[in-house]
Design a protein around this motif. Structure first.
Motif, PDB file in Angstrom:
ATOM      1  N   PHE A 140       0.848  -1.196   0.000  1.00 12.93           N
ATOM      2  CA  PHE A 140       0.000   0.000   0.000  1.00 12.93           C
ATOM      3  C   PHE A 140       0.877   1.237   0.000  1.00 12.93           C
ATOM      4  N   TYR A 141       0.616   2.157  -0.963  1.00 12.62           N
ATOM      5  CA  TYR A 141       1.319   3.430  -1.037  1.00 12.62           C
ATOM      6  C   TYR A 141       0.436   4.497  -0.378  1.00 12.62           C
ATOM      7  N   PRO A 142       0.781   4.956   0.813  1.00  8.03           N
ATOM      8  CA  PRO A 142      -0.092   5.922   1.508  1.00  8.03           C
ATOM      9  C   PRO A 142      -0.259   7.236   0.760  1.00  8.03           C
ATOM     10  N   ASP A 143       0.783   7.683   0.037  1.00 10.96           N
ATOM     11  CA  ASP A 143       0.679   8.983  -0.624  1.00 10.96           C
ATOM     12  C   ASP A 143      -0.259   8.963  -1.817  1.00 10.96           C
ATOM     13  N   THR A 144      -0.336   7.828  -2.509  1.00 12.57           N
ATOM     14  CA  THR A 144      -1.218   7.732  -3.675  1.00 12.57           C
ATOM     15  C   THR A 144      -2.456   6.875  -3.408  1.00 12.57           C
ATOM     16  N   LYS A 145      -2.503   6.253  -2.233  1.00  8.71           N
ATOM     17  CA  LYS A 145      -3.623   5.378  -1.844  1.00  8.71           C
ATOM     18  C   LYS A 145      -3.772   4.170  -2.773  1.00  8.71           C
ATOM     19  N   LYS A 146      -2.662   3.774  -3.384  1.00  8.45           N
ATOM     20  CA  LYS A 146      -2.709   2.622  -4.281  1.00  8.45           C
ATOM     21  C   LYS A 146      -2.377   1.357  -3.510  1.00  8.45           C
TER      22      LYS A 146
END
Length: 1007
Positions: free
Chosen positions: A287-293
């Motif tokens: 999970f990429y918190p900055d892009t919510k991906k």
């Protein structure tokens, strides 16, 4: 150790768009590598750097080489591991309870035992052990949270009284933040421990203090990111982010509708971007918190691998993932190395980046193994496909007259970046029959040089597109005889350098119209380049020529003189195939092989290495380009690396080295390894295992050792991390071990181990001194015994001589002679001449026998008895046969042959006749018996005379004879305690004297 890579497309993203799956390199450890069980429940590191792993079977310690199991904890689910401030381990083992492990000796002690037999359910379980910064051990069971205080050895229990009923089913884990706040992650919610009031406070859950935080959640495990946020796994509730600063929270459910989140840990991807590894009951998600991906990794989900714990090893830049199928290791820290992945929707995958060239305006051209080339914009990370009209393998891309030219196996193509395509370059079709091209360039005079695989080298006028003849055709044909051209470059002095395979390196001198092989230059006499098949050719910033070939690499001056060579026979190359080369401003040569990037120091001659361990996408890059920004670009399949030379040079961590285990006669040494190791003589077989604790493959760590006291030299071990010694001489040794990494950096301080081998007691100086003293004492004792024996024997011999004289005197007593001659006279006067003659004959035989016996110190018992019989018979004649006598001698050869002093019996026989029988009235009897009993002669002389008490006493030969005999027996008793002389007085029924009995016990071995 097994490896796999995840090359998978995104299945689910929070933005519902097609996106690129991150490429992650993971290593897999299972029971095949030595794990006691594949069911991993918890992971931590101790203060030394060892990794401790709790499994469904037991606990073990990992040093990067082997898994050490504790014998006393051979069975039992381990649900929690943690270290206290001293470094000791606390763990929960379901078959024991709370267990403390001494980190120095690995001794195991149960401090709180699971007790299922009593009525108290509060001590049935002690699970999820975790030690906080105050050395308090936190555990849980299914009804409460407990705190064990090692100082007081007491357990404090915390029940959730805010919930009706108090004791409810719940399970908890524990996490301590960077601010030392202890968090209890429970199935009832998130709680904070208030140390001042010794109380648990609910911050997220149905009984939270803040109304907005009163939500139904069942939480599993928590971790902290760099910003201080808590990321918590939620059973059936997704991923929870909680901010301790303002107690706000966010529940991320999308993407986890079918999964329970167990744990989450912050990390970095292959490009250094921040991400979260999320463990669920079915696999791993990213999970990429900055892009919510959000990305699910099918490698896990397709096999239903349950994630149970994730541990962040910050020191080594490793994420350890505990699963139901073993441990997965993700090394995210690759300082100075970035990875850029080709998007799947740009070009057909897989594709190899075969060559790299810089382009205008911050763009790069990437030649591909098919489909043409890619234009990559660095600032936006955007790719554009520049297609070829045919399917071809791009061998080289060169900028010629401000246009990119692609030299391929299907022809030469000129690129039009505005149109985004390559078109055929027509002169190649006209001037060459074969369309397989390797390289080309435009020289300083604007002429185009083309290298064809089969037709050699040609020069073309760019204006007329006609061939220019710069050399004789014969020389041109000779250049490619039994060879082909792989690369061409122009030197700063205008020379054209031609790399061939396998004729070596040539340069073209336009003035002489000749091709010169550099090995034919006089200044290169006796020298050779790394190999004659040259794969890579570059011009360095100072104008020198760099070549990479099969066998090694070389640096040449601008005139062709060989300056430096690193080849496989004399340098530490990991591979003979050297493909491309560049020189960096620090004077190092960077070249690619099939076993990673080699970095050769021209000053020291040492070589360090970069491999997939350090973050390369593969160990055999094909594309290779060194940029003026001091970056090295490496082309791989579906991706390329960007190496920051400055960062890679600065980041050179010195490896540590620790003693992992010591084995004595095959058994683990359970003592403090920091102290001197003392071995007994029967333990003289010892093995030392050590580690750098960087958890890199064994091939990346190298060791040397010195055993002071045995050999002063340093011995290379290669990548072997074990030393064994057997039959070391007894003395004290100092073992020193150094480690070095793949970059050639050596540990700052060696590992030092003191070892003492004790000698056998028989080899100690104390024993030798004791033996020496004992031998000396024995010699002195023997000498004294010898002297005393000789003195005693001399004394005895003197006594015997005296006794012989006394015996002779006794037997030749004048009274006896006078009386015997009177008896002869009496026979003659009474006209008994015949009897007198017999008497005189016997008397003369006795005298002759006595005189003969006087010459011998010892006589046989048989002769002694014969002499005694003659004496008794003479006395019987002399006393007119007034007494009778008998001799009862046992017929035994041993008895009769025994050697005895001559006068041993005679004095007592004489005393019996003269003083016992003669004074008596009536019947007179004398009895002499002898027999053998237990190696002793038992001799009895018995008379029925008047007895010793009434016998007349007079000084003379009798007393002297008895004294002589007693002296003999005194001497015999010194050698045999059973020797004795006993005089027994006999009495009749009226208790009146009735004679005397003399009993002699004479040893036959010591006479």
């Amino acid at each position: 150790m097994r490896h796999f890579r995840v090359f998978l497309l995104v299945l689910i993203t929070c933005m519902n768009t097609i996106a690129q799956m991150p490429i992650l390199t993971l290593e897999h450890l299972t029971t095949k590598e030595g794990l006691p069980s594949n069911d991993i429940w918890c992971i931590t590191k101790d203060k030394q750097g060892f990794l401790w792993i709790g499994t469904g079977r037991n606990i073990c310690r990992y040093d990067g080489y082997q898994f050490l199991r504790l014998d006393s904890l051979s069975l039992g689910l381990c649900s929690g591991i943690s270290t206290d401030s001293k470094g000791d381990i606390y763990t929960s083992v379901d078959t024991r309870g709370i267990v403390k492990i001494d980190i120095k000796t690995l001794d195991v002690k149960t401090v709180a035992r699971n007790d299922y037999d009593d009525a108290d359910q509060g001590n049935d379980l002690h699970e999820q052990a975790m030690v906080d910064s105050f050395d308090q051990v936190w555990i849980c069971d299914y009804t409460s949270v407990k705190r064990y205080d090692p100082a007081t050895k007491k357990i404090h229990r915390y029940t959730f009284t805010s919930v009706p009923g108090g004791n409810v089913y719940q399970y908890a884990s524990f996490f301590e933040g960077s601010d030392k706040t202890l968090w209890i992650v429970s199935e009832l919610g998130l709680f904070k421990y208030d140390r001042r009031v010794d109380k648990l406070i609910c911050v997220l859950g149905e009984r939270a203090d803040l109304p907005q935080n009163r939500v139904l959640v069942r939480l599993s495990r928590a971790s902290e990111d760099a910003a201080g946020n808590l990321w918590i796994g939620g059973y059936e509730y997704g991923l929870v982010r909680f901010s301790p600063a303002d107690q706000s929270f966010e529940i991320i459910k999308k993407g986890f509708e079918q999964n329970s989140v167990i744990c989450a840990r912050e990390s970095r991807d292959e490009n250094g971007r921040r991400l979260l590894f999320i463990g669920t009951n079915d696999g791993i998600s990213v999970f990429y918190p900055d892009t919510k991906k959000l990305y699910h990794l099918p490698e896990f989900y397709s096999n239903g691998i349950k994630i149970k714990d994730i541990y962040h090893d910050k020191g080594n830049g490793i994420l350890w993932i505990g699963t139901s199928a073993g441990i997965y290791k993700y090394r995210y820290r690759n300082i100075g190395i970035r990875t850029v992945v080709i998007p799947a929707n740009i070009v057909r995958l897989p594709v190899q980046i075969t060559n790299i060239q810089s382009g205008p305006a911050g763009k790069w051209l990437l030649g591909l193994s098919h489909s043409g080339a890619l234009e990559w914009t660095v600032s936006t990370n955007q790719f554009r496909h520049i297609a070829l009209p045919v399917e071809a393998n791009v061998q080289q891309i060169r900028w010629i007259n401000s246009r990119p030219f692609a030299f391929t196996d299907k022809g030469i193509f000129a690129g039009d970046l505005a149109k985004g395509k390559f078109e055929r370059w027509q002169p190649a079709l006209t001037l060459f029959k074969n369309q397989d091209f390797r390289d080309g360039l435009v020289d300083g005079k604007g002429r185009i040089w083309i290298a064809s695989l089969n037709e050699g080298l040609k020069v073309i006028d760019p204006t007329s597109n006609r061939e220019i003849s710069l050399w004789d055709k014969k020389d041109g044909a000779e250049l490619t005889r039994e060879s082909y051209i792989k690369s061409i470059v122009e030197g700063k002095d205008g020379k054209i350098w031609i790399a061939s395979c396998s004729r070596g390196l040539f340069f073209f001198d336009e003035k002489s119209r000749k091709f010169t092989n550099i090995e034919k230059l006089p200044e290169n006499s006796g020298q050779k380049i790394g190999g004659d098949c040259i794969n890579g050719l570059q011009v360095a910033a100072d104008g020198s020529i760099l070549i990479a070939s099969w066998g090694g690499v070389s640096k040449l001056s601008a005139g062709g003189r060989i300056l430096n060579t690193f080849e496989f026979n004399s340098a530490a190359l990991k591979d003979t195939y050297c493909a491309n080369i560049a020189e960096t401003p620090d004077g190092n040569l960077w070249f690619s092989t099939n076993e990673g990037i080699h970095i050769a120091n021209l000053k020291t001659g040492r070589i360090r290495y970069l491999t997939t361990i350090e973050g390369l996408r593969s160990n055999a890059p094909v594309g290779f380009f060194y940029s003026p920004e001091n970056e090295l670009l490496l082309g791989h399949i579906n991706s390329f690396n960007i190496l920051n030379i400055r960062q890679l040079n600065r980041h050179s961590t010195k490896p540590q080295i620790v003693l992992s285990t010591v084995e004595v006669k095959g058994k683990t040494w359970k003592q403090d390894l920091a102290r001197e190791i003392v071995l007994h003589p029967d333990e003289n077989a010892v093995t030392f295992n050590f580690s750098t604790l960087n958890f890199e493959p064994a091939s990346q760590n190298h060791y040397t050792y010195q055993l002071e006291g045995f050999d002063s030299g340093w011995i290379e071990l290669g990548n072997q991390n074990t030393i064994s010694f057997t039959n070391l001489p007894a003395r004290t040794y100092t073992l020193r071990v150094k480690s070095s990494n793949s970059s050639g950096v050596t540990s700052e301080k060696p590992l030092v181990v003191l070892l003492t081998v004790k000698p056998y007691f028989t080899n100690t100086w104390f024993f030798r001194t004791l033996i020496g003293l004992a031998i000396a004492a024995l010699i002195v004792g023997m000498m004294r015994w010898r002297v005393n024996t000789l003195a005693e024997r001399n004394k005895l011999d003197l006594q015997i001589a005296e006794w012989r004289l006394k015996a002779l005197q006794s037997q030749m007593n004048p009274h006896f002679l006078f009386n015997s001659l009177n008896s002869v006279q009496n026979y003659l006067l009474t006209n008994r001449g015949v009897e007198g003659a017999k008497y005189l004959s016997k008397f003369s035989k006795l005298v002759r026998r006595i005189m003969e016996n006087s010459n011998h110190q010892y006589l046989s018992f048989e002769k002694i008895i014969d002499t005694l019989k003659m004496y008794v018979e003479i006395e019987s004649f002399r006393f007119n046969h007034e007494f009778t006598y008998t001799f009862d001698i046992e017929e035994n050869e041993m008895l009769l042959d025994t050697q005895l002093p001559p006068m041993l019996l005679q004095p007592y026989v004489e005393n019996a006749i003269w003083h016992g029988l003669m004074p008596k009235e009536g019947e007179k009897k004398l009895s002499i018996t002898a027999g053998l009993r237990d190696k002793h002669i038992v001799c009895t002389i018995e008379d029925n005379g008047v007895g010793r008490e009434f016998a007349p006493r007079s000084e003379g030969h009798i007393s002297r004879g008895q004294e002589m005999t007693r002296g003999i027996f005194d001497s015999l008793r010194r050698k045999d305690s059973d020797a004795s002389l006993e005089l027994v007085d006999l009495f009749d029924e009226n208790n009146k004297p009735a004679g005397t009995r003399v009993i002699m016990i004479i040893p036959i071995t010591n006479v």
